[in-house]
Design a protein around this motif. Structure first.
Motif, PDB file in Angstrom:
ATOM      1  N   ALA A  79       0.060  45.680 -24.576  1.00 30.45           N
ATOM      2  CA  ALA A  79       0.795  44.638 -23.858  1.00 30.45           C
ATOM      3  C   ALA A  79       0.261  43.257 -24.222  1.00 30.45           C
ATOM      4  O   ALA A  79       1.025  42.334 -24.489  1.00 30.45           O
ATOM      5  CB  ALA A  79       0.681  44.871 -22.364  1.00 30.45           C
ATOM      6  N   TYR A  80      -1.064  43.131 -24.254  1.00 28.74           N
ATOM      7  CA  TYR A  80      -1.629  41.826 -24.569  1.00 28.74           C
ATOM      8  C   TYR A  80      -1.292  41.411 -25.992  1.00 28.74           C
ATOM      9  O   TYR A  80      -0.984  40.252 -26.249  1.00 28.74           O
ATOM     10  CB  TYR A  80      -3.145  41.823 -24.380  1.00 28.74           C
ATOM     11  N   LEU A 100       1.936  39.281 -16.169  1.00 29.00           N
ATOM     12  CA  LEU A 100       0.994  40.113 -16.909  1.00 29.00           C
ATOM     13  C   LEU A 100      -0.389  40.034 -16.274  1.00 29.00           C
ATOM     14  O   LEU A 100      -1.031  41.045 -15.992  1.00 29.00           O
ATOM     15  CB  LEU A 100       0.948  39.610 -18.357  1.00 29.00           C
ATOM     16  N   GLN A 154      -2.815  42.564 -14.246  1.00 27.15           N
ATOM     17  CA  GLN A 154      -4.183  42.794 -14.712  1.00 27.15           C
ATOM     18  C   GLN A 154      -5.133  42.821 -13.522  1.00 27.15           C
ATOM     19  O   GLN A 154      -6.069  43.610 -13.459  1.00 27.15           O
ATOM     20  CB  GLN A 154      -4.580  41.686 -15.690  1.00 27.15           C
ATOM     21  N   ALA A 209       2.298  40.320 -26.043  1.00 26.92           N
ATOM     22  CA  ALA A 209       2.515  39.045 -25.363  1.00 26.92           C
ATOM     23  C   ALA A 209       1.937  37.898 -26.182  1.00 26.92           C
ATOM     24  O   ALA A 209       2.608  36.897 -26.445  1.00 26.92           O
ATOM     25  CB  ALA A 209       1.874  39.087 -23.984  1.00 26.92           C
ATOM     26  N   ALA A 231       5.596  43.512 -18.017  1.00 24.93           N
ATOM     27  CA  ALA A 231       5.617  42.090 -17.660  1.00 24.93           C
ATOM     28  C   ALA A 231       6.468  41.296 -18.626  1.00 24.93           C
ATOM     29  O   ALA A 231       6.446  41.537 -19.831  1.00 24.93           O
ATOM     30  CB  ALA A 231       4.199  41.549 -17.643  1.00 24.93           C
ATOM     31  N   THR A 278      -2.894  48.416 -22.059  1.00 26.92           N
ATOM     32  CA  THR A 278      -3.125  47.001 -21.822  1.00 26.92           C
ATOM     33  C   THR A 278      -3.240  46.263 -23.148  1.00 26.92           C
ATOM     34  O   THR A 278      -2.702  45.171 -23.321  1.00 26.92           O
ATOM     35  CB  THR A 278      -4.432  46.818 -21.036  1.00 26.92           C
ATOM     36  N   VAL A 281       1.668  45.708 -16.294  1.00 29.01           N
ATOM     37  CA  VAL A 281       1.306  44.916 -17.464  1.00 29.01           C
ATOM     38  C   VAL A 281       2.257  45.209 -18.617  1.00 29.01           C
ATOM     39  O   VAL A 281       2.731  44.309 -19.311  1.00 29.01           O
ATOM     40  CB  VAL A 281      -0.151  45.208 -17.869  1.00 29.01           C
TER      41      VAL A 281
END
Lengths: 948, 122, 110, 162, 89, 505
Positions: free
Chosen positions: F427-428, F303, F307, F431, F297, F424, F294
């Motif tokens: 990363a989210y 991504l 997950q 993104a 990604a 995570t 993730v």
């Protein structure tokens, strides 16, 4: 009921607010104020209970298994915070009405603001730690969205992400901490947790839990070393900075410390961790604030410093210090919120926040300047203002701290030093902005006073500063008392909220700070010069860099592990299988069961050796593809013979027919492929692969040997006994297939059907250019359909169909059945394709393969479903014997119809697979294929079948 | 007898696994086919070996275990469907990439040894 | 079972086996592909035919009754051997498989 | 519709019926009925796969021909067997055989016969159906072989198909 | 007597099969290999028939029939591939 | 014997057959028929869920043959739950698909329905070999679906996926053979009776067989080191297919939950808790690998595929620990994560369709249309996926965390899950902020508008996590009852005694 309502109302408002966005800023501001006002009103009836030291509780079971209940609790502490949240919230709503531009997304702004208000209220009113946790993380998320409200600003996005990362991450630590506490206590209800303080503190996991909780609190309240996110969060619109990042959200950590005070405080770990963190933050924030040229940057760092102060007070662990902490929470919220709003006004009116450019605003906006100056003075701790009072208490407490030896000097010195800095930066705020010459290069010039109503919130807050500063006992006394008692869990100690406590050491420290600060400000050039020698650390850049490099490394790692090498994945799978099976197999060892080995007859052994040799030769010669293909058909043939040798006629036939179809298919495919595989893997890898293969092979040998020599009894006795009586057939294998385990067979023909459909779909629109020749220098021959083959194929078809019918009909009683019959039919038709060509044959097949497959499946399902009509389960078979004149006794079994379905599906699927591959041949393309790409019905092909 | 049978299964498995670990689709398909032969024989073996005792009632004195035979029959047919699919998929792969290489990024292939150029008749 | 029939069966079996073997020997020792093609198409086919006949006679004298599947086996063998040979020869000619030195005449590929 | 009920290829139907009796291991009530159904039904399905049928086909001549061929096959096998076992090197030869037959079925039958009989294999049929390429395992002259084939097999076939 | 003859016959056929395999491995050309496997299939018919007599059961004869009916299809496919490349067109 | 157990199998099967028949009929008709089939399947699944709620086992003996001889379908809470999960996911993905993704090949709907059938059989069957067949059905259909659509990117990952699963199928057969060769039975209940009785050297065979079976399930579930087929395969599939595939890894997990507590559970004597000591560290490693994926990604799809890997690790860790609470928590999380990840796949497709050549790459691009809608949906999906409050992912993780009792396992589990959530989250947020907020000047050409149907199906899947919070009480009650039912194997064994339909009754 009113407590959940208080929390819920802002959320409802958040959902409603965007609807008012069309009505303009005023409408939405009013609409947003309503829920807050109602919530505020809903709190008042409880005041009396709280003042008497009582608690208002509301509990609703939600997830008892999780220990999560919707329970709310109002006591002095939560009331104090709830009032802060609501009152300042209302003021901010009003302020934002004028701050935001009409074209901005006000619906989103107010919605989020109310969301935040609700979740913040949730934090302070929750009586369940998990529930609080939920609200805690929501505030982080909403803060993320609010900081990045101006999404087009790079700084805003980065600041938002940094804030979310730090606070959200802290939240996760807090969650762990809370869970540990919950495990220790056995409940997450606040009452239970607070009552269990001694148990918690005595528990082995207490240090872990404490650390985790503190991590949560410190990140949220921007304590060193997590303070760096807060200044960058100032990219948010000023109302957000004022509300979230000075008055309320950053106080959540402090609230948490206060809330859990009875449960966690009072130990050495608590003292050292909390107070030293607070001390460091206090100093660091004050120091940095001094040197910020950005107005909001100065305020943000001063906020950090003040938060450090409160944390330090809470860390001291004395009851009076706690009172001081809470008092400072109120004071800080009032003066800092008003300062932020003032800064926002200045920003709004001048277009910049750079103090090097904003000068001498006194002339342009005296009203605002007055308000800001009062608030700043309060921040500096000037007497008669509320900041002075709590700071005085802080000085007193720092003196009262009993640290061993010379350490005892540390708190007062730190406190005074911080005080000096505070005075200095407050002075800077006042002097630099409102005096100090003329403005330089303002984007908006000349600045004006803001709209009347924009100043009202500031006025109210400044008024509060004054009121508290001058009449503390009347204004906040009862509230503070209630809050302190609630925090400590016992009635608060005696303390006096007076403007003057007489001439004592704290007063002296205040003076020292005041004059020291002024002195420092006057000498600011030197300090600036000193400070400028250090490189400014841009935390945001570092953060971005860290995240980026983490991402890069992660990406490299992923690319290195998931490298798209099928062989690696296969190897991992096989090695995993070997690894897990290794232990039991090695324990078992080379094992010959009690049945022992039966003697070997040499023809079998010889053919077995041939099988083994061909298998190994296939592996060895795989680079010569055609040869390998021939070799593997030898393997297939010998496998079929093995089935003959060991009493499995049905399997022999299936294996043989599948073998033929497979060979044809592989030949079809090989046409397009290189006829030769180059050596690509290194010697080492080949040796490795051989090792793996050898291990796998020997493992299977050992297991097989063990199995074959063991005595055995299975459920098959039942099948043998019931095959004739229950299934009406002598061929037990076939009866199992169509009756006992007919469902497997249904699944199996579905697999065939799906494979055929998938292949058909996959090859649609696929064009492949075959190599021009066989790779040995021969171009392919021109002749496509040799006469002789064509002529022999003609009579072969009806004869093979006859054989197929025979195999089909006898299947139930003798080896055979629908599968094999279907494959024979398919092979006979494939022969036609090979001999006479694609389009020739296609024209003569009366039924689409799609329909044949579907019909086959339908037959099978309907036969199965037929039994439902008689009240029997799906696939129950029936059979009977009919005696016809002349013909004699005839068996009719429903299983035969099922088998017919199998037959049709097998024929359709097999042909569809092979024909789809054949179709992509450039020679077949001459004839138009039924158009697959157009979506309208293609009826012509259905009727166009020639029947000669 | 059992030893021969067991060795045959071992050889089929070993050959299949070795082929599966090769870098092109065609050997992989061969490997899958061979592995499935081995597996079918193995599954068949779980009912033990018997000579001349085909499970057709009335034709033998005693009967071999019919259940594994039925299972193997199912497995053969399913295996065929799967093999067909893989073959076609590898064709599709060939069509899409002009190459039947499957061992990772074609650009990062291990250098071909001198044997690669060596040709022999089919 | 009649001894005479037994002799016949035995003879047929042996004949068949010998022919099969001879066909295989031919395949193994003959010098080029085209000469090798002769062994299987004839000797082996006849060998299997003889065995099929033996089998038919054998089962005709068994209590489980007669059967004629063997005839069909023969029929199909005879029917399919020529086209296979033809196809293989065509392939060989196309691929210009070398023929033994003393062959007269020339193959042609189409 | 009535045409549908007929036997489109009566000889084929007869053949299939016989095959069925062979398969069903003996002539009995059930096998006759099923055999009839199949002998009728299968040609219905497959007739379109056999479009180019000879104009003239004197089927009654077929059994005699078949017996002849069968006998020759047995003889041929002995000859070939002997040739294989004997130490003498064979003298193979490719022979172009000029065809007089023109019906493709007949040619196919002839070619099959040649493949199955002494020392000869049909290697190819020319595209225009005029020449057979025959590989003889061991022969001295081409004429000998051509003569033998013509007299022994092609003539009866010509009678059968013309 | 027949039992002995059967044993001898099986032995001879197995030897024949070995010779076929020899040709298959040695080649030297692809058509040789196709020829070898075609012959091997016919030997398999012989083996099945012999085994049927040995075990005194007709259960396996259909397997032999199947080889006779279908075995040549794979031979033809292989030969056609060698010559023409495209098997179904 | 209630015939309702047939419904989730026969409805999609008949629907699929119908789709083949009407393959050349007009598209609207086929779409309507397909959706009706999916909807009916969901309805049937809900009926079964109601039936299963009374804690009894319902047995359906195919062909009226007494288990262990015939194949039985067994309905219990777990099966019913999986059926509803699958059917709801399928219906929504199917709705999304008829928004246009189903064009291209005529086989889409039949393959889709076949896969649904395969999944439903897998969840219902009580027979080990039938489970194999069900796996094959759903796999072969998934192969076909995976290759659906145009473009040349998916054939290589598809090939990897197929080949690995074929090797997995071989392993499955080997393990079935090993288990059968000792116990002589294939019925799971019967195995639960017989496996504990196995002794001596035979035990090793069963043990090795059981371990191989675990490898098979682990492969389906994409547990490390058998993860790597997944990301590219899923990232290359068309959106509704990828979304539907969110259930595919859960099939492997289902297999573990179904077989191991029953056959190799606490009662299995010497073989009790077979393999679980392997599974736990591997699950955590899977989680970590997923987090790394993730973090690294570069497209949204990648991504989300990683997950999926994270959720596999998160699910298997508590399952490996084997406590009832852990099992219940895992089941709750399973529901949440499947819906959420499915929804995210659909959402990303919408985003892709708006961003032209930037597609779903995490790079700057001109501002998209429907930004508010799509970014809010992404926000909700990301929050639920990362396991933050207030969405269901948080509750799932919370339950998982709570299910461990103190010890080394707890430290590992908590540390991994929470650290994982942290990364995570980073990363989210990165993104999302880049894709939705970081805009450059310009306009995207040929972006296709988001139709209400697409938005609705996407929103509904992501919205499931809100619904799950609202119904968290009943759902968690259901999952804990399910866990209890799973761990008490007596009930399942009782299915052997299920009465058959008698003659004339």
């Amino acid at each position: 009921m009113s407590l959940p309502l208080v929390v819920l109302l802002p959320f409802l408002g958040a959902m409603a607010a965007p609807l008012f966005a069309q009505g303009g800023r005023t409408a939405i501001a009013i609409a947003s104020t309503v829920p807050a006002l109602i919530a505020l009103a809903a709190l008042f009836p409880h005041w009396q209970t709280l003042a008497d030291g009582g608690v208002v509780l509301y509990t609703y079971e939600w997830l008892p298994a999780l220990g999560l209940s919707l329970s709310f609790r109002l006591d002095g502490l939560s009331l104090l915070f709830a009032l802060l949240i609501l009152v300042i919230g209302i003021l901010i709503i009003l302020y934002a009405r004028y701050y935001l531009k009409p074209e901005e997304n006000i619906g989103k702004f107010y919605g989020l603001l109310l969301c935040f208000m609700g979740s913040m209220l949730g934090i302070v009113l929750s009586s369940n730690l998990l529930l609080m946790m939920i609200f805690w993380e929501i505030t982080s998320l909403v803060s993320f969205l609010l900081i990045s409200f101006w999404t087009h600003k790079k700084g805003a996005r980065r600041g938002a992400r940094m804030a979310l990362t730090v606070t959200g991450g802290g939240g996760l630590a807090l969650l762990a901490g809370i869970l540990i506490i919950g495990q220790i206590v056995g409940s997450y209800e606040l009452d239970d947790v607070l009552a269990a303080g001694p148990i918690i503190k005595a528990h082995a996991l207490y240090p872990v839990a404490l650390t985790l909780v503190l991590l949560g609190a410190f990140t949220k309240s921007a304590q060193f070393p997590f303070h760096f996110w807060l200044p960058h969060a100032m990219q948010a619109p000023t109302p957000v900075s004022a509300y979230l990042h000075s008055a309320t959200m950053v106080k959540a950590g402090i609230f948490l410390l206060a809330r859990l005070y009875p449960a966690l405080a009072g130990t050495e770990q608590w003292f050292y961790m909390v107070s030293f963190t607070g001390m460091a933050t206090l100093l660091l924030g004050a120091y940095i604030a001094m040197f910020k040229h950005d107005l909001k940057g100065l305020l943000a760092n001063s906020t950090i410093s003040h938060l450090g102060l409160i944390v330090l007070l809470l860390g001291m662990g004395t009851e009076l210090a706690t009172v001081a902490a809470l008092f400072h929470v109120i004071n800080h919220a009032t003066f800092k919120a008003s300062l932020f709003m003032a800064a926002g006004i200045i920003d709004h009116e001048t277009g910049t926040r750079d103090m090097r450019r904003i000068n001498g605003l006194w002339r342009f906006m005296p009203h605002t300047a007055t308000l800001a100056m009062v608030a700043a003075a309060s921040m500096a701790g000037v007497p008669l203002l509320n900041g002075f009072l709590s700071k005085e208490m802080f000085f007193a407490e720092s003196l009262a701290l009993n640290l061993p030896g010379y350490w005892a000097w540390l708190p007062p010195i730190v406190a005074t030093l911080a005080g000096i800095f505070a005075v200095a930066y407050s002075a800077r705020f006042i002097h630099d902005v409102f005096f100090n010459g003329k403005p330089i290069n303002l984007p908006i010039y000349p600045p004006h006073e803001p709209p009347r109503y924009m100043k009202i919130p500031v006025e109210i807050l400044v008024f509060a500063c004054l009121m508290v500063g001058m009449f503390p006992t009347i204004s906040v006394g009862p509230l503070l008392y209630a809050a302190s008692s609630a925090t400590l869990g016992v009635p608060a100690p005696d303390y006096k909220l007076a403007v003057m406590h007489g001439l004592n050491l704290p007063l002296f420290m205040s003076f020292l700070a005041f004059f020291g600060g002024l002195l420092m400000y006057s000498q600011r050039k030197r300090f600036f010069a000193f400070h400028d020698r250090f490189r400014e650390i841009d935390e945001k850049a570092i953060f971005e860099k860290v995240v980026f490099s983490l991402g890069l490394r992660a990406n490299r790692f992923t690319a290195a592990t998931e490298n798209g090498s099928l062989q690696r994945y296969v190897m991992l799978l096989i090695v995993s299988a070997l690894a897990v099976a290794f232990l039991p197999i090695s324990e078992m060892g080379l094992f010959i069961g009690s049945n022992g080995l039966t003697p070997v007859d040499w023809p079998t052994a010889t053919l077995g050796a041939v099988l083994i040799a061909s298998a190994l030769a296939t592996a060895a010669m795989h680079r010569e593809r055609f040869f390998a293909l021939v070799l593997i058909s030898v393997v297939g043939l010998l496998t079929a013979l093995t089935f003959v040798r060991f009493s499995a006629p049905d399997l022999t036939m299936t294996q043989l027919s599948v073998e033929v179809v497979t060979v044809v298919l592989l030949m079809l495919a090989l046409y397009y492929m290189p006829s030769w595989t180059p050596v690509e893997s290194s010697r080492g890898r080949r040796v490795r692969d051989m090792g793996i293969a050898l291990l796998a092979g020997s493992g299977m040998t050992i297991i097989t040997l063990a199995i074959l020599t063991q005595p055995f009894s299975s459920i098959s006795e039942f099948f043998l006994a019931n095959s004739k009586t229950g299934g009406g057939g002598n061929n037990v294998v076939n009866v199992i297939l169509v009756d006992f385990r007919g469902f497997d067979t249904l699944g199996e023909i579905s697999v065939l059907a799906i494979a055929a459909l998938g292949i058909f779909a996959m090859l649609k629109n696929t064009t492949l250019t075959p190599p021009p020749g066989d790779g040995l220098g021969h171009a392919w021959a021109r002749q496509s359909h040799p006469t002789m083959l064509k002529q022999i194929a003609r009579p072969m078809l009806p004869m093979a169909l006859m054989v197929s019918a025979f195999i089909f009909l006898r299947g139930h009683n003798l080896p055979g059945g629908g599968f094999i019959a279907g494959l024979i039919t398919a092979v006979a038709l494939i022969l036609q394709y090979i001999a006479s060509g694609f389009s020739w044959t296609e024209d003569r097949i009366a039924m689409r393969y799609h329909n044949m497959i579907a019909l086959g499946l339908l037959f099978a399902v309907m036969t199965g479903a037929g039994s439902l009509a008689f009240g029997y389960p799906f696939l129950t078979s029936t059979f009977g014997y009919i005696t016809w004149p002349v013909v004699g006794k005839f068996e009719l079994a429903s299983a035969l119809v099922f088998d017919l379905g199998v037959y049709l599906a097998v024929v359709g699927a097999t042909l569809m697979m092979l024909v789809s591959v054949g179709r992509i041949s450039p020679h077949s393309a001459i004839r138009a294929i039924p158009s697959e790409s157009s979506h309208d019905a293609d009826t012509t092909t259905l009727t166009q079948r020639e029947t000669e | 007898m059992e030893l021969v049978f067991a060795l045959a299964i071992g050889a089929l498995t070993a050959g299949g696994v070795y082929l599966l670990l090769r870098a092109r689709t065609f050997p992989v398909v061969l490997g899958l086919t061979m592995l499935s032969y081995g597996v079918n024989l193995f599954l068949f073996a779980s009912g033990r070996l018997a000579t001349g005792s085909q499970p057709v009632l009335g034709t033998a004195a005693q009967y071999a275990d019919p259940l594994p035979q039925a299972l193997v029959l199912t497995a053969i047919v399913i295996g065929f469907a799967m093999t067909a699919f893989v073959v076609v998929l590898s064709l599709r792969n060939l069509a899409d990439h002009g190459d039947d290489h499957v061992d990772g990024d074609p650009k990062k292939r291990t250098p071909t040894s001198k044997h690669a150029r060596e040709r022999r008749p089919l | 079972m009649n001894l005479f029939i037994e002799y016949i069966i035995a003879a047929l079996l042996l004949l068949g086996a010998v022919f099969t073997l001879v066909g295989a020997i031919g395949l193994a020792v003959l010098p080029d592909f085209f000469t090798r093609l002769h062994g299987p198409t004839k000797a082996t086919t006849v060998g299997v035919g003889a065995m099929a006949l033996a089998s038919m006679i054998w089962f005709a004298n068994q209590p489980m009754g007669t059967g004629f599947v063997e005839i069909l086996i023969m029929v199909f063998l005879l029917l399919t051997a020529p086209p296979s040979a033809n196809m293989m020869a065509k392939a060989a000619m196309h691929m210009e498989v070398p023929k033994v030195g003393n062959t007269r005449g020339d193959p042609w590929g189409q | 519709m009535l045409g549908r009920l007929s036997f489109p290829q009566p000889w084929l139907s007869l053949l299939l019926f016989s095959i069925w009796q062979l398969l069903a291991d003996g002539v009995g009530g059930g096998s006759v009925v099923v055999g009839l159904i199949l002998a009728w039904g299968i040609p219905q399905l497959t007739q379109s796969f056999w479009p180019e049928r000879p104009a003239v086909f004197k089927a009654w001549r077929l059994p005699g021909y078949l017996l002849l061929v069968l006998w020759d096959i047995v003889i041929a096998s002995f000859e070939v067997a002997w040739l294989i076992i004997s130490p003498r090197r064979p003298e193979p030869m490719f022979i172009s055989y000029p065809l007089q037959l023109d019906c493709p079925q007949a040619i196919a039958i002839l070619a099959s016969t040649i493949s199955l009989t002494p020392g000869t294999v049909t290697a190819d049929i020319s595209d225009d159906h005029k020449i057979l390429l025959i590989h003889a395992l061991d022969t001295r002259t081409a004429e000998e072989v051509i003569e033998a084939i013509h007299n022994r097999y092609e003539k009866p076939l010509m009678e059968m198909f013309q | 007597m027949i039992a002995i003859v059967l044993k001898i016959s099986i032995a001879l056929v197995v030897i024949a099969a070995l010779l076929n395999v020899y040709r298959l491995i040695v080649g030297p050309h692809a058509p040789d290999r196709v020829l070898a496997i075609d012959t091997l299939a016919i030997n398999a018919i012989a083996l099945i028939i012999l085994l049927g007599i040995t075990l005194n059961t007709r259960m396996y004869l259909e397997a032999a029939l199947l080889i006779a009916v279908m075995g040549f299809v794979s031979t033809v496919a292989m030969a056609k591939y060698l010559k023409r490349g495209s098997v179904i067109e | 014997m209630t015939h309702w157990l047939l419904a989730p199998i026969l409805i999609p099967l008949l629907g699929a057959i119908l789709q083949i028949f009407v393959g050349y009929a007009p598209m609207p008709l086929r779409r309507v028929l397909a959706i009706i089939t999916s909807a009916l399947t969901l309805a049937a699944a809900i009926v079964l869920l109601n039936l299963a709620g009374d804690d009894t086992y319902r047995v359906y003996a195919m062909g009226n043959w007494q288990p262990p001889f015939g194949i039985v379908m067994v309905l219990d809470r777990l099966a019913a739950m999986m059926l509803v999960l699958t059917a709801s996911l399928a219906l929504l993905c199917h709705l999304f698909a008829i928004g246009g993704t189903d064009e291209g090949t005529r086989q889409f709907h039949s393959l889709f329905l076949f896969q649904l059938m395969g999944l439903n059989i897998a969840f219902l069957t009580g027979d080990l070999f039938n489970l194999f067949v069900a796996f094959e059905i759903l796999l072969i259909a998934s192969y076909g679906l995976l290759m659906h659509g145009s473009g040349s990117t998916r054939s290589t990952p598809g090939l990897h996926y197929v080949v690995l699963n074929l090797v997995g199928s071989s392993l499955f057969l080997i393990s079935v053979g090993m288990i059968y060769s000792v116990t002589g039975t294939l019925n799971m209940a019967d195995l639960a009776v017989k496996v504990p009785l196995v002794s001596g050297d035979q035990r090793f065979l069963v043990e090795a067989g059981g371990m191989l079976l675990l490898v098979v399930f682990a492969l389906k579930a994409a547990v490390l080191p058998l993860t790597f087929w997944l990301p590219r395969a899923y990232a290359s599939a068309t959106a509704p297919v990828a979304a539907f595939f969110a259930i595919m890894t859960k099939v492997g997990i289902y297999g573990i939950i179904r077989v191991y507590p029953l056959v190799f559970g606490a009662n299995a004597g010497e073989m009790a808790n077979l393999g679980m000591n392997w599974l736990f560290p591997l699950a955590l490693a899977t989680l970590i690998m997923g987090v790394i994926g993730v973090m690294g990604a570069q497209t949204l799809r990648t991504l989300v595929t990683w997950q999926l890997v994270i959720s596999v690790g998160t699910l298997l860790a508590p399952i490996a620990l084997g406590s009832q609470k852990g099992l219940a928590a895992a089941l709750f999380y399973l529901l949440s994560t499947t819906w959420t990840v499915g929804g995210l796949f659909l959402l990303i497709e919408l985003v892709r369709s708006q961003r032209g050549s930037a597609s779903d790459k995490i790079v700057m691009a001109p501002q998209i249309r429907h930004r508010t809608l799509l970014s809010s949906l992404f926000f909700f999906g990301a929050v639920s996926a990362a396991g933050l409050p207030p969405l269901s992912g948080f509750f799932g993780k919370l339950m998982i965390l709570q299910s461990t009792t103190s010890g080394v396992e707890m430290a590992w589990l908590w540390g991994t899950i929470l650290t994982g959530s942290f990364f995570t989250l980073i990363a989210y947020s990165r993104a999302g902020s880049v894709v939705f907020w970081r805009n450059i000047e310009g306009e995207i050409k040929n972006s296709t508008p988001v139709t209400p149907l697409l938005a609705l199906s996407t929103g509904a899947l992501i919205g499931m996590s809100v619904l799950m919070v609202a119904l968290a009480g009943p759902i968690s009650a259901y999952t804990s009852a399910t866990a209890a039912q799973l761990l008490d194997t007596r009930g399942y064994i009782q299915t052997l005694q299920a009465p058959m339909v008698e003659e004339g009754s």
